[in-house]
Design a protein around this motif. Structure first.
Motif, PDB file in Angstrom:
ATOM      1  N   LEU A 136       0.920  -1.169   0.003  1.00 25.67           N
ATOM      2  CA  LEU A 136       0.134  -0.092  -0.006  1.00 25.67           C
ATOM      3  C   LEU A 136       0.646   1.294   0.159  1.00 25.67           C
ATOM      4  O   LEU A 136       1.880   1.399   0.796  1.00 25.67           O
ATOM      5  CB  LEU A 136      -0.770   0.018   1.337  1.00 25.67           C
ATOM      6  CG  LEU A 136      -1.904  -1.251   1.512  1.00 25.67           C
ATOM      7  CD1 LEU A 136      -2.725  -1.226   2.677  1.00 25.67           C
ATOM      8  CD2 LEU A 136      -2.712  -1.281   0.118  1.00 25.67           C
ATOM      9  N   ASP A 137       0.645   2.137  -0.562  1.00 25.55           N
ATOM     10  CA  ASP A 137       1.474   3.376  -1.019  1.00 25.55           C
ATOM     11  C   ASP A 137       0.511   4.504  -0.260  1.00 25.55           C
ATOM     12  O   ASP A 137      -0.757   4.536   0.002  1.00 25.55           O
ATOM     13  CB  ASP A 137       1.616   3.639  -2.422  1.00 25.55           C
ATOM     14  CG  ASP A 137       2.534   5.051  -2.630  1.00 25.55           C
ATOM     15  OD1 ASP A 137       2.053   6.103  -2.734  1.00 25.55           O
ATOM     16  OD2 ASP A 137       3.578   4.352  -2.828  1.00 25.55           O
ATOM     17  N   TRP A 138       1.536   5.580   0.468  1.00 27.62           N
ATOM     18  CA  TRP A 138       0.807   6.590   1.138  1.00 27.62           C
ATOM     19  C   TRP A 138       0.215   7.562   0.415  1.00 27.62           C
ATOM     20  O   TRP A 138      -0.974   7.935   0.805  1.00 27.62           O
ATOM     21  CB  TRP A 138       2.048   7.420   1.629  1.00 27.62           C
ATOM     22  CG  TRP A 138       1.745   8.820   2.330  1.00 27.62           C
ATOM     23  CD1 TRP A 138       1.529   8.591   3.933  1.00 27.62           C
ATOM     24  CD2 TRP A 138       1.389   9.997   2.172  1.00 27.62           C
ATOM     25  NE1 TRP A 138       1.018   9.910   4.206  1.00 27.62           N
ATOM     26  CE2 TRP A 138       1.001  10.707   2.932  1.00 27.62           C
ATOM     27  CE3 TRP A 138       1.718  10.318   0.795  1.00 27.62           C
ATOM     28  CZ2 TRP A 138       0.920  12.031   3.008  1.00 27.62           C
ATOM     29  CZ3 TRP A 138       1.482  11.957   0.533  1.00 27.62           C
ATOM     30  CH2 TRP A 138       1.044  12.671   1.831  1.00 27.62           C
ATOM     31  N   SER A 139       0.473   7.777  -1.224  1.00 22.10           N
ATOM     32  CA  SER A 139      -0.426   8.400  -1.706  1.00 22.10           C
ATOM     33  C   SER A 139      -1.879   7.878  -2.184  1.00 22.10           C
ATOM     34  O   SER A 139      -2.582   8.781  -2.669  1.00 22.10           O
ATOM     35  CB  SER A 139       0.205   8.629  -3.297  1.00 22.10           C
ATOM     36  OG  SER A 139       0.476   7.520  -3.983  1.00 22.10           O
ATOM     37  N   VAL A 187     -10.674   3.943  -5.208  1.00 26.56           N
ATOM     38  CA  VAL A 187     -10.213   4.063  -6.521  1.00 26.56           C
ATOM     39  C   VAL A 187      -8.972   3.035  -6.538  1.00 26.56           C
ATOM     40  O   VAL A 187      -8.747   2.299  -7.612  1.00 26.56           O
ATOM     41  CB  VAL A 187      -9.873   5.331  -7.204  1.00 26.56           C
ATOM     42  CG1 VAL A 187      -9.120   5.055  -8.298  1.00 26.56           C
ATOM     43  CG2 VAL A 187     -11.163   6.194  -7.100  1.00 26.56           C
ATOM     44  N   ALA A 188      -8.257   3.086  -5.525  1.00 24.53           N
ATOM     45  CA  ALA A 188      -7.004   2.184  -5.542  1.00 24.53           C
ATOM     46  C   ALA A 188      -7.309   0.828  -5.750  1.00 24.53           C
ATOM     47  O   ALA A 188      -6.493  -0.115  -5.957  1.00 24.53           O
ATOM     48  CB  ALA A 188      -6.301   2.554  -4.058  1.00 24.53           C
ATOM     49  N   LEU A 206      -8.718  -0.409   4.388  1.00 27.47           N
ATOM     50  CA  LEU A 206      -7.135  -0.575   4.180  1.00 27.47           C
ATOM     51  C   LEU A 206      -6.549   0.678   4.870  1.00 27.47           C
ATOM     52  O   LEU A 206      -7.216   1.511   4.580  1.00 27.47           O
ATOM     53  CB  LEU A 206      -6.906  -1.048   2.780  1.00 27.47           C
ATOM     54  CG  LEU A 206      -7.385  -2.476   2.468  1.00 27.47           C
ATOM     55  CD1 LEU A 206      -6.837  -2.437   0.868  1.00 27.47           C
ATOM     56  CD2 LEU A 206      -6.584  -3.578   3.054  1.00 27.47           C
ATOM     57  N   HIS A 207      -5.455   0.403   5.511  1.00 27.88           N
ATOM     58  CA  HIS A 207      -4.836   1.452   6.001  1.00 27.88           C
ATOM     59  C   HIS A 207      -3.112   1.574   5.695  1.00 27.88           C
ATOM     60  O   HIS A 207      -2.828   0.366   5.765  1.00 27.88           O
ATOM     61  CB  HIS A 207      -4.783   1.748   7.424  1.00 27.88           C
ATOM     62  CG  HIS A 207      -6.299   1.850   7.968  1.00 27.88           C
ATOM     63  ND1 HIS A 207      -6.914   3.073   8.087  1.00 27.88           N
ATOM     64  CD2 HIS A 207      -7.453   0.906   8.286  1.00 27.88           C
ATOM     65  CE1 HIS A 207      -8.055   2.860   8.327  1.00 27.88           C
ATOM     66  NE2 HIS A 207      -8.365   1.617   8.473  1.00 27.88           N
ATOM     67  N   TYR A 208      -2.709   2.693   5.504  1.00 30.09           N
ATOM     68  CA  TYR A 208      -1.265   2.779   5.430  1.00 30.09           C
ATOM     69  C   TYR A 208      -0.526   3.129   6.661  1.00 30.09           C
ATOM     70  O   TYR A 208      -1.107   3.619   7.346  1.00 30.09           O
ATOM     71  CB  TYR A 208      -1.025   4.064   4.332  1.00 30.09           C
ATOM     72  CG  TYR A 208       0.540   4.223   4.306  1.00 30.09           C
ATOM     73  CD1 TYR A 208       1.240   3.579   3.074  1.00 30.09           C
ATOM     74  CD2 TYR A 208       1.189   5.060   4.849  1.00 30.09           C
ATOM     75  CE1 TYR A 208       2.482   3.733   3.009  1.00 30.09           C
ATOM     76  CE2 TYR A 208       2.510   5.467   4.875  1.00 30.09           C
ATOM     77  CZ  TYR A 208       3.299   4.740   3.991  1.00 30.09           C
ATOM     78  OH  TYR A 208       4.774   4.729   3.923  1.00 30.09           O
ATOM     79  N   PRO A 209       0.652   2.327   6.822  1.00 27.83           N
ATOM     80  CA  PRO A 209       1.330   1.587   6.015  1.00 27.83           C
ATOM     81  C   PRO A 209       0.793   0.102   5.952  1.00 27.83           C
ATOM     82  O   PRO A 209       0.264  -0.439   6.630  1.00 27.83           O
ATOM     83  CB  PRO A 209       2.736   1.432   6.334  1.00 27.83           C
ATOM     84  CG  PRO A 209       2.639   1.854   7.953  1.00 27.83           C
ATOM     85  CD  PRO A 209       1.316   2.716   7.990  1.00 27.83           C
TER      86      PRO A 209
END
Length: 136
Positions: free
Chosen positions: A12-15, A26-27, A69-72
């Motif tokens: 997963l990406d921070w952006s 959207v991710a 879902l959560h970053y990181p």
């Protein structure tokens, strides 16, 4: 029902976070797309297109969101073919978090298309055999 024979690990990406601190919906479509293309490449559909200009197109895609879902973090997208029709097949996906919880379930309808004749085509027997060999 599929047993999800293909698994794709993604970071997963921070952006990809939204205003609310979780991964934007959207991710999830990007993750499903990556898994779909991985499945196509594993089946040899990308190579078939390069050689014959016959290959897959996406007819529809849908996702049911179950948990945020959560970053990181890291996820696994697992995929498998549920049904094969005359000219299409249905790929089912599950997105799992690091606790192996199902966070989303996706469905892709893929149609085989002859780009030379600009029309859909029947799923060839060799593709059906590849699907049978990949699916448990």
């Amino acid at each position: 029902m599929t047993k999800f024979p293909l698994k794709l690990n993604l970071r997963l990406d921070w952006s990809e976070m939204d205003l609310f601190g979780h991964i934007n919906n959207v991710a999830y479509f990007k993750y499903i797309q990556a898994a779909r293309v991985n499945y196509w490449e594993t089946m040899g559909l990308s190579k078939m297109f390069e050689e014959t200009r016959k290959g897959p197109i996406l007819a529809s895609s849908a996702i049911d969101f179950r948990k945020p879902l959560h970053y990181p973090g890291n996820i696994v997208v697992q995929s498998g073919i549920d049904t094969v029709g005359e000219s299409s097949f249905l790929i089912l996906h599950q997105i799992l978090n690091e606790k192996k919880e199902v966070c989303a379930e996706g469905r892709d309808v893929v149609v085989l298309f002859d780009f030379n004749q600009n029309k859909k085509m029947a799923v060839p027997e060799e593709i059906r055999k590849m699907i049978d060999a990949m699916e448990p």
